[in-house]
Scaffold this motif. Structure first.
Motif, PDB file in Angstrom:
ATOM      1  N   ARG A   1       0.855   3.872  -3.039  1.00 29.58           N
ATOM      2  CA  ARG A   1       0.393   5.219  -2.677  1.00 29.58           C
ATOM      3  C   ARG A   1       1.482   6.270  -2.867  1.00 29.58           C
ATOM      4  N   ASP A   2       2.675   6.003  -2.334  1.00 29.90           N
ATOM      5  CA  ASP A   2       3.730   7.014  -2.302  1.00 29.90           C
ATOM      6  C   ASP A   2       4.742   6.885  -3.433  1.00 29.90           C
TER       7      ASP A   2
ATOM      8  N   SER B   1      -1.364   8.145  -5.206  1.00 32.52           N
ATOM      9  CA  SER B   1      -2.238   8.700  -4.172  1.00 32.52           C
ATOM     10  C   SER B   1      -3.347   9.566  -4.748  1.00 32.52           C
ATOM     11  N   THR B   2      -3.168  10.116  -5.933  1.00 34.14           N
ATOM     12  CA  THR B   2      -4.192  10.965  -6.544  1.00 34.14           C
ATOM     13  C   THR B   2      -5.084  10.206  -7.525  1.00 34.14           C
ATOM     14  N   SER B   3      -4.846   8.920  -7.698  1.00 32.36           N
ATOM     15  CA  SER B   3      -5.684   8.110  -8.583  1.00 32.36           C
ATOM     16  C   SER B   3      -6.835   7.513  -7.783  1.00 32.36           C
ATOM     17  N   LYS B   4      -8.023   8.045  -7.991  1.00 37.85           N
ATOM     18  CA  LYS B   4      -9.191   7.554  -7.270  1.00 37.85           C
ATOM     19  C   LYS B   4      -9.425   6.069  -7.531  1.00 37.85           C
TER      20      LYS B   4
ATOM     21  N   ILE C   1      -7.398  -0.299  -3.637  1.00 36.70           N
ATOM     22  CA  ILE C   1      -6.076  -0.747  -3.223  1.00 36.70           C
ATOM     23  C   ILE C   1      -6.121  -2.155  -2.631  1.00 36.70           C
TER      24      ILE C   1
ATOM     25  N   MET D   1      -6.653   4.013  -5.650  1.00 39.62           N
ATOM     26  CA  MET D   1      -6.752   4.099  -4.189  1.00 39.62           C
ATOM     27  C   MET D   1      -8.068   3.533  -3.660  1.00 39.62           C
TER      28      MET D   1
ATOM     29  N   GLY E   1       3.900   7.587  -7.494  1.00 39.50           N
ATOM     30  CA  GLY E   1       2.863   7.244  -6.545  1.00 39.50           C
ATOM     31  C   GLY E   1       1.485   7.425  -7.160  1.00 39.50           C
TER      32      GLY E   1
ATOM     33  N   VAL F   1       0.836  -1.202   0.000  1.00 39.73           N
ATOM     34  CA  VAL F   1       0.000   0.000   0.000  1.00 39.73           C
ATOM     35  C   VAL F   1       0.868   1.248   0.000  1.00 39.73           C
ATOM     36  N   LYS F   2       1.889   1.281   0.834  1.00 39.33           N
ATOM     37  CA  LYS F   2       2.786   2.442   0.906  1.00 39.33           C
ATOM     38  C   LYS F   2       3.483   2.663  -0.431  1.00 39.33           C
TER      39      LYS F   2
END
Length: 130
Positions: A84-85, A96-99, A105, A102, A94, A80-81
């Motif tokens: 995400r990152d 993190s901005t992909s709906k 996930i 995320m 990363g 996940v990290k």
């Protein structure tokens, strides 16, 4: 994994409910390629993120590492990290901005874990008909 597609809630690609907390089963697979709807959404997130550009169409690696090997040792938290990152020092962006990524996930992890475990025997899956 570079591109991302946003998906509106209620669309056919929107996330199904994750498995219940008491259900440790990550995925359901029949005949090696027919998967439950959550795992199917993980495959859709894989496609949406264009992860195959770096990890290969069969998750065996290209410029990015093999996820079939990586998910044998990578914990879910590390996965996940990383998704995400990113790992910019290794060239991974990363998400993190992909709906789509995320929101799915857990489903993406289940899909890739099923591939790594050998239960899902081909990269392109189909949804189980109930």
């Amino acid at each position: 994994m570079f591109g991302a597609t946003l998906v509106a809630p209620g669309s056919p690609l929107a996330q199904d409910k994750p498995p219940a907390a008491g259900n440790p089963k990550l995925y359901t697979v029949v005949d090696g390629y027919k998967v439950d709807s959550n795992t199917m959404n993980g495959f859709r997130a894989w496609r949406s993120g264009a992860c195959d550009r770096c990890h290969g169409a069969n998750q065996e690696g290209l410029v990015g590492p093999s996820l079939l090997d990586g998910l044998k040792t990578l914990s879910k938290e590390e996965f996940v990290k990383t998704v995400r990152d990113g790992r910019l020092e290794k060239g991974m962006v990363g998400f993190s901005t992909s709906k789509m990524v995320m929101d799915n996930i857990d489903n993406l992890y289940a899909y890739l874990k099923g591939r790594s475990d050998g239960a899902i025997t081909r990269a392109k899956v189909e949804e189980l008909k109930q």
